[in-house]
Design a protein around this motif. Sequence first.
Motif, short mmCIF file in Angstrom:
data_model
loop_
_atom_site.label_atom_id
_atom_site.label_comp_id
_atom_site.label_asym_id
_atom_site.label_seq_id
_atom_site.Cartn_x
_atom_site.Cartn_y
_atom_site.Cartn_z
N TYR A 268 65.91 50.12 37.94
CA TYR A 268 67.24 50.33 37.34
C TYR A 268 67.83 48.93 37.18
O TYR A 268 68.30 48.33 38.14
CB TYR A 268 68.09 51.17 38.28
N PHE B 260 69.14 44.08 31.68
CA PHE B 260 68.48 42.90 31.09
C PHE B 260 68.48 43.15 29.59
O PHE B 260 67.50 43.65 29.02
CB PHE B 260 67.06 42.76 31.65
N HIS C 43 75.36 43.43 45.99
CA HIS C 43 75.41 43.11 44.57
C HIS C 43 76.31 44.15 43.93
O HIS C 43 76.14 45.35 44.16
CB HIS C 43 74.00 43.19 43.95
N GLU D 16 68.18 41.54 27.02
CA GLU D 16 67.14 40.95 26.18
C GLU D 16 66.07 41.99 25.85
O GLU D 16 65.39 41.90 24.84
CB GLU D 16 66.50 39.76 26.91
N ILE E 163 72.88 35.29 36.11
CA ILE E 163 72.01 35.14 34.92
C ILE E 163 70.54 35.09 35.33
O ILE E 163 70.16 34.44 36.31
CB ILE E 163 72.45 33.90 34.10
N GLN F 257 61.63 42.13 35.29
CA GLN F 257 62.86 42.82 34.91
C GLN F 257 64.06 42.39 35.76
O GLN F 257 65.20 42.61 35.38
CB GLN F 257 62.67 44.35 34.98
N ASN F 258 63.81 41.79 36.91
CA ASN F 258 64.90 41.29 37.74
C ASN F 258 65.19 39.81 37.50
O ASN F 258 66.01 39.21 38.21
CB ASN F 258 64.62 41.54 39.22
N ARG G 155 66.62 33.04 38.86
CA ARG G 155 67.91 33.59 38.43
C ARG G 155 69.00 33.07 39.36
O ARG G 155 68.72 32.44 40.38
CB ARG G 155 67.89 35.11 38.44
N1 LIG Z 1 69.71 37.12 30.96
C1 LIG Z 1 70.35 38.15 31.47
N2 LIG Z 1 70.83 38.06 32.72
C2 LIG Z 1 71.50 39.12 33.26
C3 LIG Z 1 71.75 40.30 32.52
C4 LIG Z 1 71.24 40.36 31.19
O1 LIG Z 1 71.40 41.36 30.47
N3 LIG Z 1 70.54 39.28 30.71
N4 LIG Z 1 72.48 41.34 33.08
C5 LIG Z 1 73.39 40.97 34.18
C6 LIG Z 1 74.00 42.11 34.84
S1 LIG Z 1 75.24 42.92 34.01
C7 LIG Z 1 73.69 42.44 36.12
S2 LIG Z 1 74.51 43.66 36.95
C8 LIG Z 1 72.55 41.80 36.81
C9 LIG Z 1 71.57 42.89 37.18
O2 LIG Z 1 70.54 42.41 37.97
P1 LIG Z 1 69.36 43.42 38.34
O3 LIG Z 1 68.99 44.13 37.07
O4 LIG Z 1 68.27 42.59 38.89
O5 LIG Z 1 69.93 44.39 39.32
O6 LIG Z 1 71.87 40.85 36.01
C10 LIG Z 1 72.71 40.06 35.19
N5 LIG Z 1 71.94 39.01 34.55
#
Ligand SMILES: Nc1nc2c(c(=O)[nH]1)N[C@H]1C(S)=C(S)[C@@H](COP(=O)(O)O)O[C@H]1N2
Length: 315
Positions: free
Chosen positions: A74, A77, A131, A79, A233, A215-216, A221
Amino acid sequence: MPQHMATDEALFLSRREWLKAAGLAGIGIAAGTAGLSAMMGRASAAPITGFPATRNDSYVLDRALTAEQEAITYTNFYEFGSSKTIWRKAQKLETDPWMVTIDGMVEEELKIDAAELITKLGSQEERLYRHRCVEAWAMAVPWTGVPFSKLVALARPTSGAKYIRMETFYDPSVAPGQKQSWYPWPYVEGITIEEGMNELALLGTGMYGKGLEKQNGAPLRCVLPWKYGFKGIKSIVKFTFTDQQPVSFWEQLAKNEYGFWANVNPEVAHPRWSQATERMLGSDDRVPTLLYNGYEEQVAGLYAGMGGIGDRLFR
Ligand SMILES: Nc1nc2c(c(=O)[nH]1)N[C@H]1C(S)=C(S)[C@@H](COP(=O)(O)O)O[C@H]1N2
Ligand SMILES: [Mo]
Protein backbone atom coordinates in the motif's frame (compact mmCIF):
# COMPACT_ATOMS: atom_id res chain seq x y z
CA MET A 1 14.17 16.20 -21.82
CA PRO A 2 15.14 18.16 -18.70
CA GLN A 3 18.82 18.99 -18.54
CA HIS A 4 19.51 17.11 -15.30
CA MET A 5 18.61 13.79 -16.94
CA ALA A 6 20.57 14.44 -20.07
CA THR A 7 23.71 14.81 -17.98
CA ASP A 8 23.24 11.69 -15.84
CA GLU A 9 22.22 9.53 -18.75
CA ALA A 10 25.18 10.61 -20.83
CA LEU A 11 27.52 9.58 -18.04
CA PHE A 12 25.92 6.15 -17.73
CA LEU A 13 26.01 5.53 -21.43
CA SER A 14 29.61 6.47 -21.76
CA ARG A 15 30.46 4.12 -18.89
CA ARG A 16 28.63 1.18 -20.47
CA GLU A 17 30.16 1.93 -23.84
CA TRP A 18 33.57 2.13 -22.26
CA LEU A 19 33.04 -1.29 -20.65
CA LYS A 20 32.03 -2.73 -24.00
CA ALA A 21 34.89 -1.17 -25.83
CA ALA A 22 37.34 -2.44 -23.22
CA GLY A 23 35.88 -5.94 -23.55
CA LEU A 24 34.89 -5.93 -19.91
CA ALA A 25 31.14 -6.22 -20.30
CA GLY A 26 29.85 -9.44 -18.79
CA ILE A 27 33.21 -10.83 -17.70
CA GLY A 28 35.45 -9.47 -14.99
CA ILE A 29 32.99 -6.70 -14.25
CA ALA A 30 34.23 -6.30 -10.69
CA ALA A 31 37.84 -5.85 -11.69
CA GLY A 32 36.81 -3.74 -14.64
CA THR A 33 34.66 -1.36 -12.63
CA ALA A 34 37.28 -1.02 -9.93
CA GLY A 35 39.65 0.25 -12.56
CA LEU A 36 36.94 2.45 -13.95
CA SER A 37 36.15 3.85 -10.52
CA ALA A 38 39.68 4.97 -10.11
CA MET A 39 39.63 6.52 -13.57
CA MET A 40 36.26 8.16 -13.26
CA GLY A 41 36.16 8.79 -9.50
CA ARG A 42 33.15 6.52 -9.18
CA ALA A 43 32.03 3.46 -7.23
CA SER A 44 31.54 0.12 -8.84
CA ALA A 45 27.92 -0.89 -9.29
CA ALA A 46 26.83 -2.64 -6.12
CA PRO A 47 23.69 -2.23 -4.09
CA ILE A 48 23.64 -0.66 -0.65
CA THR A 49 24.54 -3.30 1.95
CA GLY A 50 24.54 -3.45 5.75
CA PHE A 51 21.10 -4.93 6.50
CA PRO A 52 19.85 -5.50 9.07
CA ALA A 53 21.46 -2.54 10.84
CA THR A 54 21.70 -2.18 14.60
CA ARG A 55 18.59 -0.66 16.10
CA ASN A 56 18.89 2.72 17.79
CA ASP A 57 16.62 2.27 20.81
CA SER A 58 16.14 5.98 21.43
CA TYR A 59 13.03 6.00 19.27
CA VAL A 60 10.08 4.17 20.76
CA LEU A 61 6.59 3.74 19.43
CA ASP A 62 3.20 4.13 21.11
CA ARG A 63 1.60 1.63 18.71
CA ALA A 64 2.20 -1.71 17.04
CA LEU A 65 4.50 -1.93 14.04
CA THR A 66 2.64 -2.12 10.74
CA ALA A 67 2.87 -5.53 9.07
CA GLU A 68 5.60 -5.48 6.45
CA GLN A 69 3.22 -6.83 3.81
CA GLU A 70 0.91 -3.82 4.34
CA ALA A 71 3.74 -1.29 4.20
CA ILE A 72 5.15 -2.67 0.95
CA THR A 73 1.88 -3.19 -0.93
CA TYR A 74 0.00 0.00 0.00
CA THR A 75 2.20 2.82 -1.24
CA ASN A 76 2.06 6.31 -2.69
CA PHE A 77 4.41 6.65 -5.67
CA TYR A 78 2.68 8.74 -8.32
CA GLU A 79 5.47 8.10 -10.81
CA PHE A 80 3.90 4.65 -11.19
CA GLY A 81 0.27 5.73 -10.97
CA SER A 82 -2.09 7.37 -8.52
CA SER A 83 -3.46 4.18 -6.93
CA LYS A 84 -1.97 2.59 -3.80
CA THR A 85 -1.35 -0.72 -5.54
CA ILE A 86 1.46 0.20 -7.93
CA TRP A 87 4.07 -2.07 -6.31
CA ARG A 88 4.25 -4.43 -9.28
CA LYS A 89 4.71 -1.58 -11.76
CA ALA A 90 7.52 -0.15 -9.66
CA GLN A 91 9.62 -3.29 -10.20
CA LYS A 92 10.66 -1.81 -13.54
CA LEU A 93 12.75 0.83 -11.77
CA GLU A 94 16.46 0.01 -12.11
CA THR A 95 18.05 1.07 -8.82
CA ASP A 96 21.58 -0.24 -9.20
CA PRO A 97 23.71 1.55 -10.20
CA TRP A 98 22.11 4.78 -9.00
CA MET A 99 23.91 8.08 -9.41
CA VAL A 100 23.26 10.85 -6.93
CA THR A 101 24.23 14.48 -7.45
CA ILE A 102 24.95 16.90 -4.64
CA ASP A 103 25.19 20.42 -6.01
CA GLY A 104 24.31 24.10 -5.64
CA MET A 105 25.70 26.15 -2.75
CA VAL A 106 28.26 23.61 -1.52
CA GLU A 107 32.02 23.65 -1.13
CA GLU A 108 32.38 20.92 -3.74
CA GLU A 109 29.80 19.39 -6.03
CA LEU A 110 29.65 15.62 -6.00
CA LYS A 111 28.36 12.90 -8.30
CA ILE A 112 28.44 9.58 -6.58
CA ASP A 113 26.84 6.12 -6.68
CA ALA A 114 24.24 5.65 -3.93
CA ALA A 115 26.07 2.73 -2.33
CA GLU A 116 29.34 4.63 -2.25
CA LEU A 117 27.56 7.65 -0.78
CA ILE A 118 26.14 5.55 2.06
CA THR A 119 29.55 4.02 2.75
CA LYS A 120 31.01 7.54 2.95
CA LEU A 121 28.29 8.68 5.36
CA GLY A 122 29.11 6.03 7.96
CA SER A 123 27.15 3.28 9.62
CA GLN A 124 23.46 2.80 9.11
CA GLU A 125 21.00 2.30 11.94
CA GLU A 126 17.44 1.14 12.40
CA ARG A 127 14.79 3.37 13.93
CA LEU A 128 11.12 2.75 14.66
CA TYR A 129 9.14 5.77 13.48
CA ARG A 130 5.52 6.73 12.98
CA HIS A 131 4.58 7.81 9.44
CA ARG A 132 1.54 9.99 8.77
CA CYS A 133 0.25 10.59 5.24
CA VAL A 134 -1.60 13.85 4.65
CA GLU A 135 -4.49 11.65 3.43
CA ALA A 136 -4.96 10.50 7.06
CA TRP A 137 -3.58 6.96 6.86
CA ALA A 138 -0.62 6.09 9.01
CA MET A 139 1.89 3.34 9.71
CA ALA A 140 4.72 2.54 12.08
CA VAL A 141 7.80 1.02 10.48
CA PRO A 142 11.40 0.07 11.20
CA TRP A 143 13.43 2.27 8.85
CA THR A 144 17.09 1.81 8.12
CA GLY A 145 19.16 4.82 7.18
CA VAL A 146 21.86 7.29 8.09
CA PRO A 147 21.23 10.58 9.86
CA PHE A 148 20.52 13.20 7.21
CA SER A 149 22.89 15.53 9.07
CA LYS A 150 25.77 13.40 7.78
CA LEU A 151 24.83 14.24 4.21
CA VAL A 152 24.79 17.94 5.12
CA ALA A 153 28.25 17.56 6.68
CA LEU A 154 29.58 15.82 3.57
CA ALA A 155 28.11 18.48 1.28
CA ARG A 156 29.61 21.39 3.28
CA PRO A 157 27.00 24.02 2.31
CA THR A 158 28.33 27.55 1.85
CA SER A 159 27.25 30.27 4.29
CA GLY A 160 24.32 31.63 2.27
CA ALA A 161 22.64 28.24 1.73
CA LYS A 162 19.41 27.80 3.64
CA TYR A 163 17.41 25.01 1.98
CA ILE A 164 17.91 21.56 0.49
CA ARG A 165 15.95 20.85 -2.67
CA MET A 166 15.59 17.14 -3.47
CA GLU A 167 14.55 15.58 -6.73
CA THR A 168 13.29 12.12 -7.75
CA PHE A 169 14.43 10.35 -10.95
CA TYR A 170 12.70 11.30 -14.20
CA ASP A 171 12.18 8.52 -16.76
CA PRO A 172 8.72 8.21 -18.32
CA SER A 173 9.83 5.05 -20.17
CA VAL A 174 10.06 3.32 -16.78
CA ALA A 175 7.48 5.25 -14.76
CA PRO A 176 4.17 5.51 -16.65
CA GLY A 177 2.80 8.17 -14.28
CA GLN A 178 5.46 10.51 -15.65
CA LYS A 179 3.71 10.42 -19.01
CA GLN A 180 0.84 12.29 -17.36
CA SER A 181 1.90 15.73 -18.45
CA TRP A 182 -0.41 17.63 -16.08
CA TYR A 183 1.88 16.71 -13.18
CA PRO A 184 4.99 18.87 -12.66
CA TRP A 185 7.59 16.07 -12.96
CA PRO A 186 10.06 15.32 -11.60
CA TYR A 187 8.83 15.04 -7.99
CA VAL A 188 10.57 17.70 -5.92
CA GLU A 189 10.65 18.29 -2.19
CA GLY A 190 12.51 20.65 0.07
CA ILE A 191 13.45 21.25 3.68
CA THR A 192 15.56 23.82 5.49
CA ILE A 193 19.15 22.81 6.21
CA GLU A 194 18.27 23.18 9.89
CA GLU A 195 15.48 20.61 9.46
CA GLY A 196 17.88 18.30 7.65
CA MET A 197 20.26 18.55 10.60
CA ASN A 198 17.57 17.67 13.12
CA GLU A 199 18.31 14.33 14.83
CA LEU A 200 15.08 12.79 13.45
CA ALA A 201 15.78 13.39 9.76
CA LEU A 202 16.99 10.20 8.09
CA LEU A 203 18.32 9.42 4.68
CA GLY A 204 16.39 6.18 4.35
CA THR A 205 17.96 3.11 2.74
CA GLY A 206 15.83 0.29 4.12
CA MET A 207 12.74 -0.98 5.89
CA TYR A 208 12.14 -4.11 7.97
CA GLY A 209 15.83 -4.95 8.09
CA LYS A 210 16.28 -5.02 4.29
CA GLY A 211 17.06 -2.57 1.52
CA LEU A 212 14.09 -0.47 0.43
CA GLU A 213 11.59 -2.07 -1.91
CA LYS A 214 11.37 -0.18 -5.18
CA GLN A 215 7.80 0.89 -4.44
CA ASN A 216 8.96 2.38 -1.13
CA GLY A 217 11.56 4.58 -2.82
CA ALA A 218 14.69 2.51 -3.40
CA PRO A 219 17.54 3.07 -3.18
CA LEU A 220 17.42 6.33 -1.21
CA ARG A 221 14.56 8.35 0.24
CA CYS A 222 13.96 10.97 2.83
CA VAL A 223 12.34 10.11 6.19
CA LEU A 224 10.94 13.07 8.15
CA PRO A 225 8.57 11.55 10.71
CA TRP A 226 7.19 14.85 12.06
CA LYS A 227 6.00 15.97 8.63
CA TYR A 228 3.25 14.70 6.37
CA GLY A 229 4.41 11.78 4.28
CA PHE A 230 4.61 13.66 0.98
CA LYS A 231 7.72 15.44 2.28
CA GLY A 232 9.44 12.02 2.37
CA ILE A 233 10.60 12.06 -1.23
CA LYS A 234 11.46 8.69 -2.78
CA SER A 235 14.19 7.46 -5.12
CA ILE A 236 16.24 10.65 -4.86
CA VAL A 237 18.76 11.52 -7.56
CA LYS A 238 19.68 15.06 -6.58
CA PHE A 239 20.26 17.19 -3.49
CA THR A 240 20.67 20.88 -4.27
CA PHE A 241 21.70 23.33 -1.55
CA THR A 242 20.13 26.72 -2.20
CA ASP A 243 19.08 30.06 -0.72
CA GLN A 244 15.67 29.78 -2.45
CA GLN A 245 12.76 28.01 -0.77
CA PRO A 246 12.03 25.00 -3.01
CA VAL A 247 8.54 24.65 -4.44
CA SER A 248 7.51 21.05 -4.04
CA PHE A 249 5.59 18.84 -6.45
CA TRP A 250 2.37 18.96 -4.43
CA GLU A 251 2.79 22.63 -3.64
CA GLN A 252 2.93 23.37 -7.38
CA LEU A 253 -0.32 21.44 -7.83
CA ALA A 254 -2.23 22.91 -4.88
CA LYS A 255 -0.40 25.26 -2.56
CA ASN A 256 -3.44 25.82 -0.35
CA GLU A 257 -3.53 22.07 0.39
CA TYR A 258 0.14 21.05 0.56
CA GLY A 259 2.39 23.73 2.00
CA PHE A 260 6.16 23.86 2.31
CA TRP A 261 6.27 23.14 6.05
CA ALA A 262 3.65 20.39 6.24
CA ASN A 263 4.25 19.61 9.89
CA VAL A 264 1.69 17.13 11.23
CA ASN A 265 -0.96 19.06 13.13
CA PRO A 266 -4.29 17.59 14.25
CA GLU A 267 -5.68 21.10 14.77
CA VAL A 268 -5.32 22.29 11.21
CA ALA A 269 -7.72 20.55 8.86
CA HIS A 270 -6.82 19.88 5.28
CA PRO A 271 -9.21 22.04 3.21
CA ARG A 272 -11.08 18.83 2.26
CA TRP A 273 -10.86 16.68 5.43
CA SER A 274 -10.06 16.71 9.12
CA GLN A 275 -6.56 15.84 10.33
CA ALA A 276 -7.69 15.07 13.91
CA THR A 277 -7.45 11.28 13.53
CA GLU A 278 -5.73 8.73 11.32
CA ARG A 279 -6.26 5.15 10.15
CA MET A 280 -3.46 2.68 10.78
CA LEU A 281 -2.66 0.55 7.70
CA GLY A 282 -4.08 -2.93 8.06
CA SER A 283 -6.81 -1.82 10.43
CA ASP A 284 -10.08 0.10 10.45
CA ASP A 285 -9.30 1.69 13.79
CA ARG A 286 -8.79 5.41 13.92
CA VAL A 287 -6.31 6.82 16.41
CA PRO A 288 -5.83 10.47 17.42
CA THR A 289 -3.24 12.36 15.40
CA LEU A 290 -0.41 13.82 17.47
CA LEU A 291 1.10 17.29 17.14
CA TYR A 292 4.29 16.94 15.05
CA ASN A 293 3.24 13.29 14.78
CA GLY A 294 4.38 12.83 18.38
CA TYR A 295 7.85 14.34 17.86
CA GLU A 296 7.24 17.74 19.46
CA GLU A 297 10.12 17.28 21.90
CA GLN A 298 12.65 16.82 19.10
CA VAL A 299 11.39 19.38 16.58
CA ALA A 300 9.33 22.15 18.23
CA GLY A 301 12.51 24.21 18.64
CA LEU A 302 12.89 24.40 14.86
CA TYR A 303 9.74 26.50 14.62
CA ALA A 304 9.84 28.46 17.89
CA GLY A 305 11.17 31.57 16.19
CA MET A 306 8.32 31.38 13.69
CA GLY A 307 5.56 31.62 16.27
CA GLY A 308 5.05 27.86 16.63
CA ILE A 309 3.00 25.53 14.52
CA GLY A 310 0.29 27.94 13.40
CA ASP A 311 -1.81 27.51 10.33
CA ARG A 312 0.96 29.31 8.42
CA LEU A 313 3.27 26.35 8.88
CA PHE A 314 0.90 23.90 7.32
CA ARG A 315 -0.14 25.99 4.35
N1 LIG B 1 8.88 10.51 -5.65
C1 LIG B 1 7.83 10.36 -4.86
N2 LIG B 1 8.02 10.38 -3.53
C2 LIG B 1 6.95 10.24 -2.70
C3 LIG B 1 5.63 10.11 -3.21
C4 LIG B 1 5.47 10.09 -4.63
O1 LIG B 1 4.35 9.96 -5.16
N3 LIG B 1 6.59 10.20 -5.41
N4 LIG B 1 4.55 10.01 -2.35
C5 LIG B 1 4.75 10.58 -0.99
C6 LIG B 1 3.67 10.30 -0.08
S1 LIG B 1 2.23 11.17 -0.29
C7 LIG B 1 3.82 9.47 0.99
S2 LIG B 1 2.62 9.28 2.15
C8 LIG B 1 5.03 8.64 1.12
C9 LIG B 1 4.60 7.19 1.14
O2 LIG B 1 5.64 6.33 1.42
P1 LIG B 1 5.36 4.76 1.34
O3 LIG B 1 4.59 4.53 0.08
O4 LIG B 1 6.68 4.11 1.35
O5 LIG B 1 4.51 4.44 2.53
O6 LIG B 1 5.95 8.80 0.06
C10 LIG B 1 6.09 10.14 -0.40
N5 LIG B 1 7.17 10.23 -1.36
MO1 LIG C 1 1.09 10.96 1.63
